[in-house]
Design an enzyme around this catalytic site. Structure first.
Site, PDB file in Angstrom:
ATOM      1  N   TYR A   1       1.038  -1.265   0.070  1.00  0.00           N
ATOM      2  CA  TYR A   1      -0.099   0.166  -0.041  1.00  0.00           C
ATOM      3  C   TYR A   1       0.789   1.246   0.152  1.00  0.00           C
ATOM      4  O   TYR A   1       1.600   1.534   0.960  1.00  0.00           O
ATOM      5  CB  TYR A   1      -0.914  -0.040   1.139  1.00  0.00           C
ATOM      6  CG  TYR A   1      -1.879  -1.106   1.447  1.00  0.00           C
ATOM      7  CD1 TYR A   1      -2.096  -1.862   0.195  1.00  0.00           C
ATOM      8  CD2 TYR A   1      -2.828  -1.455   2.300  1.00  0.00           C
ATOM      9  CE1 TYR A   1      -3.137  -2.637   0.216  1.00  0.00           C
ATOM     10  CE2 TYR A   1      -3.742  -2.316   2.330  1.00  0.00           C
ATOM     11  CZ  TYR A   1      -3.771  -3.100   1.126  1.00  0.00           C
ATOM     12  OH  TYR A   1      -5.000  -4.106   1.049  1.00  0.00           O
TER      13      TYR A   1
ATOM     14  N   SER B   1     -13.266  -4.571   0.334  1.00  0.00           N
ATOM     15  CA  SER B   1     -14.050  -3.691  -0.558  1.00  0.00           C
ATOM     16  C   SER B   1     -15.626  -3.873  -0.389  1.00  0.00           C
ATOM     17  O   SER B   1     -16.541  -4.298  -1.351  1.00  0.00           O
ATOM     18  CB  SER B   1     -13.874  -4.316  -2.068  1.00  0.00           C
ATOM     19  OG  SER B   1     -14.199  -3.518  -3.051  1.00  0.00           O
TER      20      SER B   1
ATOM     21  N   ALA C   1     -17.822  -2.009  -2.650  1.00  0.00           N
ATOM     22  CA  ALA C   1     -17.545  -2.069  -4.227  1.00  0.00           C
ATOM     23  C   ALA C   1     -16.635  -0.589  -4.877  1.00  0.00           C
ATOM     24  O   ALA C   1     -17.441  -0.455  -5.841  1.00  0.00           O
ATOM     25  CB  ALA C   1     -18.699  -2.434  -5.156  1.00  0.00           C
TER      26      ALA C   1
END
Length: 318
Positions: A54, A206, A209
């Site tokens: 990340y 997620s 989404a």
């Protein structure tokens, strides 16, 4: 905030957690990282998720600075190892990279250990025996408390459990799959035998989404949105069918249900995930404190989703 067991382990993890993907180091600086983490912690969150990949390690460095303000035993901190750099041995799940990646992550996080460590993706170039033995070493030597996987298949996970048993190694405790109203197959079907057979825990990612389930893309893509800033993410969502007219129409119908329940569609989407008993924690993301506050409210709103409401939601999304 409800605390759930991570699979069959004794670890109690907040049902909603805070992740750093895309936001820490890309959208949030040190002070705003601190503010978002403080808001989450004060709301009952004890799990903060990260990865060596990340922001090319910056995400871990920023979180490491923020972690100084907390008592270590109050927190569950994770990292994920796979993409560590461009060198031939800076990625994958070889013993060399798993150990070196872990040591480097701990330096950036300024920690002696992480609670959870994940094999960020499966590695077909490394024998599963080598990976399992390396993860066993990492846990037995106190660099992590539990190990798991992210985006592995049923077959890959089943083999890891079997190899761990054959080699008398510590098996994985958790998997981190994508899971939301539009991505359900792995969590709701493929992994069913793993829950029963091995007591696998889930730290899902997620949940909205990539923002589609917030409703902000119902008419167009706002200029200040994540999809506008990260063209690669937008193209990926279009290519895999998530950002489709069909899904947008579903979100519009879900928005009406959410409005009738006096909540936002994002909160409805998070609350729906929390109704799945196999989910240990839902990893949320936020680029500002207000989003953290809004997302975490789903923990208290989930009780509004009775059987009738769940049937109505499922009739739309299935």
């Amino acid at each position: 905030m409800e605390y759930r067991k991570l699979g069959k382990s004794g670890l109690k993890i907040s049902e909603l957690s805070l992740g750093s993907w895309i936001t820490f180091g890309n959208q949030l600086d040190t002070e705003n990282v601190k503010k978002c983490m403080k808001e989450a912690f004060n709301s009952g969150v004890n799990f903060f998720d990260n990865a060596e990949a990340y922001a090319n390690g910056l995400s871990e460095s920023l979180m490491g600075i923020a972690l100084k303000e907390y008592r270590r035993t109050d927190l569950i901190v994770s990292t994920k190892i796979f993409w560590g750099g461009n060198g031939p041995n800076d990625r994958g799940l070889s013993r060399k990279h798993l150990l070196e990646g872990t040591w480097n992550s701990l330096k950036r996080l300024q920690l002696d250990y992480v609670d959870l460590i994940f094999c960020h993706r499966p590695d077909p170039d490394t024998p599963i025996e080598e990976t399992v033995l390396a993860m066993d070493y990492i846990v037995r030597n106190g660099l992590a408390m539990y190990w798991g996987t992210s985006e592995w298949s049923y077959e890959e996970l089943d083999k890891a459990f079997k190899v761990a048993k054959e080699l008398n190694c510590i098996p994985p405790t958790m998997e981190q799959p994508q899971y939301n109203m539009f991505v359900r197959e792995k969590v709701e079907h493929e992994f069913n035998l793993l829950y029963e057979k091995y007591g696998l825990g889930l730290t899902t990612w997620s949940p909205l989404a990539s923002g589609i389930l917030t409703g902000k893309y119902n008419e167009s893509i706002p200029e200040d949105s994540r999809l506008h800033k990260f063209s690669g993410l937008k193209n990926n969502l279009k290519n895999n069918g998530l950002l489709s007219e069909k899904n947008i129409e579903k979100v519009k119908k879900l928005t009406k249900i959410a409005k009738d329940l006096d909540m936002k569609v994002s909160q409805l989407s998070l609350a729906w995930l929390l109704k799945n008993k196999n989910v240990s924690t839902v990893i949320t993301g936020a680029s500002r404190v207000e989003q953290v506050r809004e997302n975490l409210k789903a923990s208290e709103l989930k009780n509004k989703l009775n059987d009738s409401i769940m049937e109505e939601i499922n009739a739309i999304i299935y």
